[in-house]
Design an enzyme around this catalytic site. Structure first.
Site, PDB file in Angstrom:
ATOM      1  N   ASP A 155      -7.940   4.822  -3.658  1.00 11.79           N
ATOM      2  CA  ASP A 155      -9.010   4.920  -2.576  1.00 11.79           C
ATOM      3  C   ASP A 155     -10.272   5.778  -3.342  1.00 11.79           C
ATOM      4  O   ASP A 155     -10.273   6.950  -3.027  1.00 11.79           O
ATOM      5  CB  ASP A 155      -8.586   5.479  -1.580  1.00 11.79           C
ATOM      6  CG  ASP A 155      -7.734   4.897  -0.763  1.00 11.79           C
ATOM      7  OD1 ASP A 155      -7.404   3.626  -0.937  1.00 11.79           O
ATOM      8  OD2 ASP A 155      -6.995   5.238   0.324  1.00 11.79           O
ATOM      9  N   ASP A 186       0.801  -1.260   0.147  1.00  8.94           N
ATOM     10  CA  ASP A 186      -0.222   0.069  -0.046  1.00  8.94           C
ATOM     11  C   ASP A 186       0.812   1.198  -0.021  1.00  8.94           C
ATOM     12  O   ASP A 186       2.121   1.166   0.406  1.00  8.94           O
ATOM     13  CB  ASP A 186      -0.913  -0.039   1.167  1.00  8.94           C
ATOM     14  CG  ASP A 186      -2.121   0.945   1.020  1.00  8.94           C
ATOM     15  OD1 ASP A 186      -2.150   1.630   0.011  1.00  8.94           O
ATOM     16  OD2 ASP A 186      -3.357   0.624   1.893  1.00  8.94           O
ATOM     17  N   GLU A 191       2.985   5.098  -3.533  1.00 11.60           N
ATOM     18  CA  GLU A 191       3.370   6.588  -4.362  1.00 11.60           C
ATOM     19  C   GLU A 191       4.626   7.374  -3.955  1.00 11.60           C
ATOM     20  O   GLU A 191       5.160   7.710  -4.790  1.00 11.60           O
ATOM     21  CB  GLU A 191       2.211   7.458  -4.298  1.00 11.60           C
ATOM     22  CG  GLU A 191       0.936   6.902  -4.770  1.00 11.60           C
ATOM     23  CD  GLU A 191       0.069   6.352  -3.566  1.00 11.60           C
ATOM     24  OE1 GLU A 191       0.419   6.671  -2.467  1.00 11.60           O
ATOM     25  OE2 GLU A 191      -0.677   5.361  -3.887  1.00 11.60           O
TER      26      GLU A 191
END
Length: 784
Positions: free
Chosen positions: A467, A394, A397
């Protein structure tokens, strides 16, 4: 209207070196890699990677440019035959596929087919170098402008949430973020692709004046031009440069269940047990964050003993129920973790705020190979060694909170952070992939991750769209986002089924809210035809039993589509082999397969899933019908009714809640899998082979050991099927290859769909032919 390059006869052939004085400038030609020249104070290098790929490097005279690409794994090919010629105005380089013309007065480079049909041209004087400081280091803002045809259509740029398939008329700052994946690559319907090899923030602009890439930092500009006849061949060129796609295990193509989040090992185990009790197929269960405890202990990579007292027993129990487990890991670490302490001591933390807020967590320097070693050491000891099957990486980025410009001035192993920030996910995922491969070959790497960069396909990553909000508008945007992502060369992509943020539906009853049920059902139908089918979200649990029980409409529709997914596994796994072996893609914009039909160029709400299925997700609330375009030069079977429709027109398809418009191309051979509760429950020894006549058809059935990397050693089998439509004959070729445990004899239950009416998710009771197959070629006639 076609534009043509200047007609030039290329005279010189072979390895020639020139050194001439032209217009007060010295122009050098080196033929080991291609050409070097100086034009208007700018060094220009053209390097040949294959006959259809040319690398262009530019940097100001007097400065240097050396770079080891993070994305590109190939080197120039010195053996590619080329022709070179100098005229008063141009330097020309020709391969067996391309002509490249460098204008000696303006520095413009033009790329042409051998018939002089212009593919792409830079603008005159279109290379701009603006001196800047990056963390106190002298460098440049680098920009290159191109000229595209007025009506030219382009695709790519990663995963963008702008709702457009065609990326013309856009101004887009390419920088990684939650729900946004920045990949500076586009491909054109005209038959070429451009990969801009820069890892810093890059502004892509397309307007009436120009199409340009403008990177905020770079010692020089560096891009690759690649020619391809269609979308598949351009993707193949991109993978030639940046790496092939490994096979994922068969189980990962089944259904995976997740939520934000399972809070104890007992809650997680209960989900798997309930699916088994309900006889609803399931292959993956996902453990999200905080299994490590408090935020100060964020990403400790070990299970908290109060909520997960026996983590190995939990994982073993999941395996005993024939399921697999993903476990989350982040690039950031809480201040009380051992990793934080070790990274800090070694100077391997990047000093900016990351998730969770106000926790003091910091991300590690993913660009440092020693840091990646340390990361894996903890991950392996605390998690992988317990038997975990897959990773959820997760925030790749990564999350960057309270962002300040000075955050990007700090140094990484590869220099100033600003210069390499977009490659963060590539280096992070690479570390986990490489280390797991070095640890064991018995279990294929599976990485679910939130961000990506060019070349990441070689690290077994499956990127999800982040998300996103649970809304119809957000849902609609996911389709073109996924298609553009796939056209950058990365084939594995998925979304949170139902959208992540579902808070607005809580008051209406959550999973019992009729409005959320409709959105979730339509999204799950779409998810059935993604490379990974995975349900996830916050606020509202997404397990099938949250939506009712057997006999309830929504429950029954959800079950139908999950089971449809499992029926498709032989088709999907064989498609995965085509992705790995032949550089194909799962999710395919219609323009890839039907380039001759200009009507499909900007259709972003339909796509092909593999070579045979046309998928048209229902993305409007309360939709009773949906307009679907069926591409020309093909006929299409309505999957649900069996009605054959000629292509090249729009139709209105009724869309009750249990139906998503789904069409099968005439000229399809479709293997239909058995009714199973998990992917490997039954061998494919009694497959149903569905034939959709109307054109000749081919299909290759691929099988291996379903996991491990023995397929890389040649341990797999393929069986080629061919349908001759005129003669109504099916030819099943000789089985090729072998692997331990392969089937030596089997039955193929052949169904000619033309007179069978609608297709059922279930296996067909009355088949047209049962073929006993022992691996040797066989031909059968199927009369209409």
């Amino acid at each position: 209207m076609k534009t043509f390059c200047t007609a030039v006869i290329l005279m010189a052939l072979g390895l020639i070196v020139y050194n001439q004085q032209l217009h007060g400038q010295t122009v050098h030609f080196k033929t080991a890699n291609g050409i070097k020249a100086v034009v208007n104070g700018i060094n220009v290098e053209l390097e040949i990677y294959n006959p259809g790929i040319i690398r262009v490097i530019k940097y100001p005279k007097g400065s240097g440019f050396q770079k080891r690409s993070l994305a590109v794994v190939k080197n120039p090919d010195t053996k590619v035959p080329r022709r070179i010629r100098i005229t008063d105005s141009s330097i020309l380089l020709e391969t067996s596929r391309l002509k490249v013309i460098l204008n000696k007065k303006t520095g413009k480079i033009s790329f042409c087919k051998l018939d002089n049909d212009l593919l792409l041209s830079e603008m005159d004087n279109g290379a701009v170098f603006k001196p800047v400081k990056d963390g106190g280091v002298a460098t440049f803002d680098v920009k290159q402008s191109f000229l595209l045809e007025k009506n030219e259509v382009i695709y790519g740029l990663g995963q963008q949430q702008n709702g457009h398939l065609n990326q013309r008329d856009q101004k887009n700052l390419l920088v990684q973020g939650n729900t946004k994946v920045a990949i500076p690559f586009f491909q054109s319907i005209s038959g070429y692709g451009i990969y801009w090899d820069n890892y810093g923030p890059t502004l892509f602009t397309d307007d009436k004046e120009e199409t340009s890439f403008d990177s905020k930092v770079g010692n020089g500009m560096d891009y690759y031009f690649m020619q391809g006849d269609n979308g598949d061949s351009i993707v193949a060129q991109m993978r030639f440069l940046t790496g092939k796609v490994p096979m994922l295990p068969l189980w990962v193509y089944g259904y995976s269940q997740s939520k934000e989040r399972y809070k104890t090992q007992f809650e997680l185990m209960d989900v798997v047990k309930k699916y088994r009790a309900l006889h609803v197929p399931l292959d993956g269960i996902i453990q999200d964050w905080q299994y490590w405890g408090k935020d100060s202990n964020w990403n400790a990579m070990r299970f908290d003993h109060t909520t997960y007292p026996r983590p190995k027993a939990m994982i073993d129990s999941v395996h005993q129920l024939n399921a697999h487990i993903f476990v989350v890991a982040w690039p950031g670490f809480g201040p009380k973790t051992r990793q934080y302490s070790e990274f800090k001591k070694r100077g391997m933390l990047l000093n900016f705020d990351t998730w969770p807020p106000k926790s003091g967590a910091k991300v590690y320097d993913v660009y440092d190979p020693t840091a990646r070693d340390i990361y894996w050491r903890y991950l392996n000891k605390g998690v992988f060694s317990l038997g975990v099957d897959a990773w959820w990486l997760d925030s790749s980025e990564p999350d960057h909170l309270n962002e300040r410009n000075s955050d990007f001035d700090q140094k990484t192993y590869l220099g100033v952070y600003r210069k390499v920030r977009n490659a963060f996910p590539l280096e992070h995922i690479k570390g986990v992939y490489d280390h797991q491969r070095a640890t064991t070959s018995a279990k294929r790497v599976v990485i679910l991750t939130r961000s990506a960069f060019a070349g990441q396909q070689r690290f077994a990553s499956n990127t999800w769209s982040g998300d996103v909000t649970s809304s119809w508008e957000s849902f609609r945007k996911q389709i073109p986002a996924g298609l553009n992502f796939s056209m950058t060369g990365l084939p594995y992509w998925n979304t949170d089924i139902g959208g992540f943020f579902a808070n607005s539906y809580i008051k209406g009853g959550g999973a019992k809210n009729p409005e959320f049920q409709e959105l979730y059902t339509r999204w799950l139908q779409f998810g059935t035809f993604m490379p990974m089918m995975r349900s996830h979200g916050t606020a509202i649990p997404r397990e099938i039993y949250q939506f009712g029980s057997k006999g309830d409409t929504i429950y029954d529709v959800l079950e139908k589509f999950i089971k449809l997914r499992y029926s498709l596994l032989p088709y999907i796994y064989s498609t995965a082999w085509q992705v790995t072996n032949n550089n194909q893609s799962f999710m395919r914009a219609l323009a890839i397969d039907f380039k001759q039909d200009k009507n499909v160029y900007d259709i972003g709400d339909e796509y092909m899933f593999g070579s045979s299925f046309l998928v048209a997700p229902v993305t409007k609330k309360d939709a009773k019908t949906q307009q679907v375009y069926l591409p020309a030069d093909a006929s299409w079977y309505d999957f649900w009714t069996g009605v054959l429709v000629k292509g090249g027109k729009y139709i209105n398809r009724a869309t009750p809640i249990g139906i998503m418009p789904l069409y099968v191309k005439a000229g399809t051979i479709m293997p239909w899998g058995p009714d199973v509760q998990y992917a490997t429950e039954k061998k494919w020894d009694n497959l149903e082979i569905r034939i959709y006549p109307g054109a000749d058809a081919d299909f290759t059935l691929y099988e291996d050991e379903n996991d491990n990397y023995d397929y890389e050693k040649g341990l797999y089998t393929t069986i080629n099927f061919h349908w001759n439509d005129n003669q109504h004959t099916l030819i099943i070729g000789n089985k090729s290859g072998h692997f331990p445990g392969m089937l030596n004899t089997r039955k193929f239950r052949v169904v000619l769909m033309k007179h069978k009416g609608g297709s059922s998710v279930k296996l067909t009771k009355n088949v047209d032919k049962v073929i006993n197959y022992n691996g040797e070629k066989i031909q059968v006639n199927l009369s209409f």
